[in-house]
Design an enzyme around this catalytic site. Structure first.
Site, short mmCIF file in Angstrom:
data_model
loop_
_atom_site.label_atom_id
_atom_site.label_comp_id
_atom_site.label_asym_id
_atom_site.label_seq_id
_atom_site.Cartn_x
_atom_site.Cartn_y
_atom_site.Cartn_z
N TYR A 240 59.46 79.90 110.80
CA TYR A 240 58.28 79.34 110.13
C TYR A 240 56.95 79.39 110.88
O TYR A 240 55.91 79.11 110.29
CB TYR A 240 58.58 77.90 109.70
CG TYR A 240 59.59 77.84 108.58
CD1 TYR A 240 59.22 78.16 107.28
CD2 TYR A 240 60.92 77.51 108.82
CE1 TYR A 240 60.14 78.13 106.25
CE2 TYR A 240 61.85 77.47 107.79
CZ TYR A 240 61.45 77.79 106.51
OH TYR A 240 62.36 77.78 105.49
N PHE B 286 66.07 66.39 104.60
CA PHE B 286 65.81 66.84 103.22
C PHE B 286 65.93 68.36 103.13
O PHE B 286 66.01 69.03 104.15
CB PHE B 286 64.42 66.39 102.74
CG PHE B 286 63.27 66.90 103.59
CD1 PHE B 286 62.92 66.26 104.78
CD2 PHE B 286 62.52 68.02 103.22
CE1 PHE B 286 61.87 66.72 105.58
CE2 PHE B 286 61.47 68.47 103.99
CZ PHE B 286 61.15 67.82 105.17
C1 LIG Z 1 65.15 82.77 106.32
C2 LIG Z 1 65.07 83.65 105.06
C3 LIG Z 1 64.66 82.75 103.88
C4 LIG Z 1 64.05 84.76 105.30
O1 LIG Z 1 63.79 85.45 104.10
P1 LIG Z 1 63.25 86.97 104.07
O2 LIG Z 1 62.90 87.27 102.67
O3 LIG Z 1 64.23 87.84 104.74
O4 LIG Z 1 61.95 86.84 104.96
P2 LIG Z 1 60.76 87.93 105.02
O5 LIG Z 1 61.31 89.27 104.68
O6 LIG Z 1 59.61 87.46 104.20
O7 LIG Z 1 60.43 87.85 106.55
C5 LIG Z 1 59.12 87.75 107.06
C6 LIG Z 1 59.17 87.94 108.54
O8 LIG Z 1 59.94 86.87 109.13
C7 LIG Z 1 60.99 87.41 109.94
N1 LIG Z 1 62.17 86.55 109.73
C8 LIG Z 1 62.62 86.10 108.55
N2 LIG Z 1 63.72 85.34 108.75
C9 LIG Z 1 63.94 85.32 110.07
C10 LIG Z 1 64.92 84.70 110.88
N3 LIG Z 1 65.91 83.97 110.32
N4 LIG Z 1 64.84 84.86 112.21
C11 LIG Z 1 63.84 85.61 112.76
N5 LIG Z 1 62.88 86.22 112.03
C12 LIG Z 1 62.93 86.07 110.70
C13 LIG Z 1 61.23 88.78 109.37
O9 LIG Z 1 61.83 89.64 110.33
C14 LIG Z 1 59.84 89.23 109.00
O10 LIG Z 1 59.17 89.67 110.18
P3 LIG Z 1 58.14 90.89 110.13
O11 LIG Z 1 57.06 90.48 109.18
O12 LIG Z 1 57.67 90.99 111.55
O13 LIG Z 1 58.93 92.04 109.64
C15 LIG Z 1 66.45 84.30 104.74
O14 LIG Z 1 66.85 85.02 105.87
C16 LIG Z 1 67.52 83.28 104.38
O15 LIG Z 1 67.70 82.97 103.22
N6 LIG Z 1 68.31 82.81 105.38
C17 LIG Z 1 69.39 81.89 105.14
C18 LIG Z 1 68.94 80.55 104.60
C19 LIG Z 1 67.93 79.89 105.51
O16 LIG Z 1 68.09 79.80 106.72
N7 LIG Z 1 66.86 79.36 104.88
C20 LIG Z 1 65.80 78.64 105.59
C21 LIG Z 1 66.04 77.20 105.39
S1 LIG Z 1 64.96 76.18 106.36
#
Ligand SMILES: CC(C)(COP(=O)(O)OP(=O)(O)OC[C@H]1O[C@@H](n2cnc3c(N)ncnc32)[C@H](O)[C@@H]1OP(=O)(O)O)[C@@H](O)C(=O)NCCC(=O)NCCS
Length: 409
Positions: A123, A409
């Protein structure tokens, strides 16, 4: 990619998509499944859909109040249920949802949002910074004797042991309204704490002591019988684990700790969600009695309107700082003169040379007073443009009470 609010007819699609993103199966009703979801606000749940209409991502927000330093509760969006299907990750779905959501929060007039991060690297790029911290304290009962306070005679010495109140052990089901009332009083005075809307208590949505999970609750009452604290706990194999200790002052916390650590047939007391620098460690006769573990970030803060956010909180020292704040995710940048006089801040755009340059995520980290600006300068994230700027910022942002949040939450 289309981002749109969930409708009455597709909340189940939203919930299924979140479960799939986290690789979990829906809980059964017996485990209290569905209760947490029922606390979601429909108009604040977002679905990301592919061009052919398939749901691939979710993000939601709760309407909370966050208590700022100076005992000021303000509206705060509690971002939650963020997920993208494993098949569609690293294609920018989350980035698109975050952009959409932040714009929507601003349109609602909210000037900050908060979240709990499943993984720390996610984030920061969206402007969130870790702002409160929490840990657990494990205390072997044989070491748990409390010291005689050295400040005896001081009227409000918290650990005098001369607590005139009482503790009653109740079952969670018997005292829901009392807990809700005590929690609400506590959170209004505790910087970093979030409201738990009445709906949550009524629905029993969340983690103990809100949820239907069986718990005993030690309710503390003052000398007049007014409830002013509680500890919800369970005992397993000689370990008494307290989910949360809510106390409206230090003496009440001490009385509850005394109760927990005096419990027969218990060898170890575990206090979850203890704030950093909590006085309890100092209260043991044996300073090493309380072992701190699980030290972690909890609440992340994202500011959406820097002047509004800085003028909303209370301040505890007069001073002046020029902050140069970059917001790379939203492509924004501002330089502000922050002037604090008698607990109130004024914050206006300025052309003056900056004292500190920082990213909006770092401003989120220092905003509640839980992270010292000088730490982020030493880490190489914030830049101090003159000697003494970081020390002044430390003194200005410091709060009367460290921020802490234990709401999940
Ligand atoms: C975390 C999550 C929502 C990311 O979604 P996503 O659609 O893959 O994210 P994006 O493609 O928009 O990523 C944007 C950037 O963040 C980075 N990023 C996203 N998730 C990441 C992670 N878990 N760890 C490290 N970097 C991450 C990406 O590499 C990308 O970097 P870049 O712009 O340099 O290429 C997805 O991996 C997920 O659903 N994870 C499991 C559930 C979870 O953990 N949700 C968060 C709850 S708080």
């Amino acid at each position: 990619m289309e981002i749109r609010p969930t409708t009455d007819t597709d909340l189940d699609v939203f919930v299924d998509t979140v479960h799939a993103a986290f690789g979990r199966f829906p809980e059964t009703p017996i485990e209290g499944g569905g209760l947490w979801w029922s606390a979601l606000e429909m108009d604040r749940c977002l679905l990301a859909l592919t061009a052919d209409g398939r749901p691939v991502g979710t993000a939601a927000a709760h309407s909370f109040e966050l208590t700022l330093p100076g005992e000021t509760p303000v509206p705060a969006a509690g971002v939650t249920a963020v997920g993208v299907l494993p098949s569609h990750r690293r294609q920018g779905v989350l980035s698109t949802m975050m952009r959409h959501q932040l714009a929507e929060l601003r349109a609602r007039g909210e000037f900050l949002s908060v979240l709990l991060a499943s993984e720390a690297p996610i984030y920061g790029r969206f402007g969130y910074g870790p702002a409160t911290y929490t840990a657990r304290l494990t205390v072997p009962r044989h070491q748990a004797a409390l010291a005689v306070p050295r400040a005896r005679g001081v009227a409000d010495a918290p650990a005098t042991g001369s607590d005139n109140g009482s503790v009653a052990v109740l079952r969670r089901a018997e005292c829901g309204e009392t807990l809700e009332e005590v929690y609400d009083r506590y959170r209004r005075a505790q910087p970093g704490a979030l409201s738990r809307p009445h709906r949550w208590w009524a629905l029993r949505a969340g983690q103990p002591p809100i949820s239907p999970a069986p718990r005993y609750v030690a309710v503390h009452r003052d000398a007049d019988g007014v409830p002013d604290g509680y500890a919800s706990y369970s005992i397993d194999s000689g370990t008494l684990t307290v989910d949360e200790t809510i106390a409206t002052d230090n003496a009440v916390f001490t009385a509850l700790a005394r109760f927990v650590l005096g419990h027969d047939l218990v060898t170890t007391g575990v206090f979850k969600h203890v704030p950093p620098e909590h006085p309890l460690r100092w209260q043991f006769a044996d300073f090493r009695a309380g072992e701190v573990s699980g030290d972690t970030d909890w609440l992340w803060v994202r500011l959406l309107d820097v002047p509004r956010a800085l003028t909303a909180r209370g301040w505890f020292m007069d001073g002046e700082l020029v902050l140069d704040v970059a917001d790379p995710f939203l492509g924004e940048h501002g330089r502000y003169l922050l002037t604090v006089r008698e607990g109130k801040a004024d914050c206006v755009p300025t052309d003056r040379e900056p004292d500190l340059s920082l990213d909006v995520s770092d401003l989120g980290s220092v905003y509640l007073g839980g992270t010292a600006p000088s730490t982020l300068v030493r880490a190489g994230h914030m830049r101090a443009h003159r000697p003494g700027a970081a020390t002044l910022a430390d003194a200005l942002f410091r709060t009367d009470r460290p921020p802490h949040c234990l709401h999940w939450f």
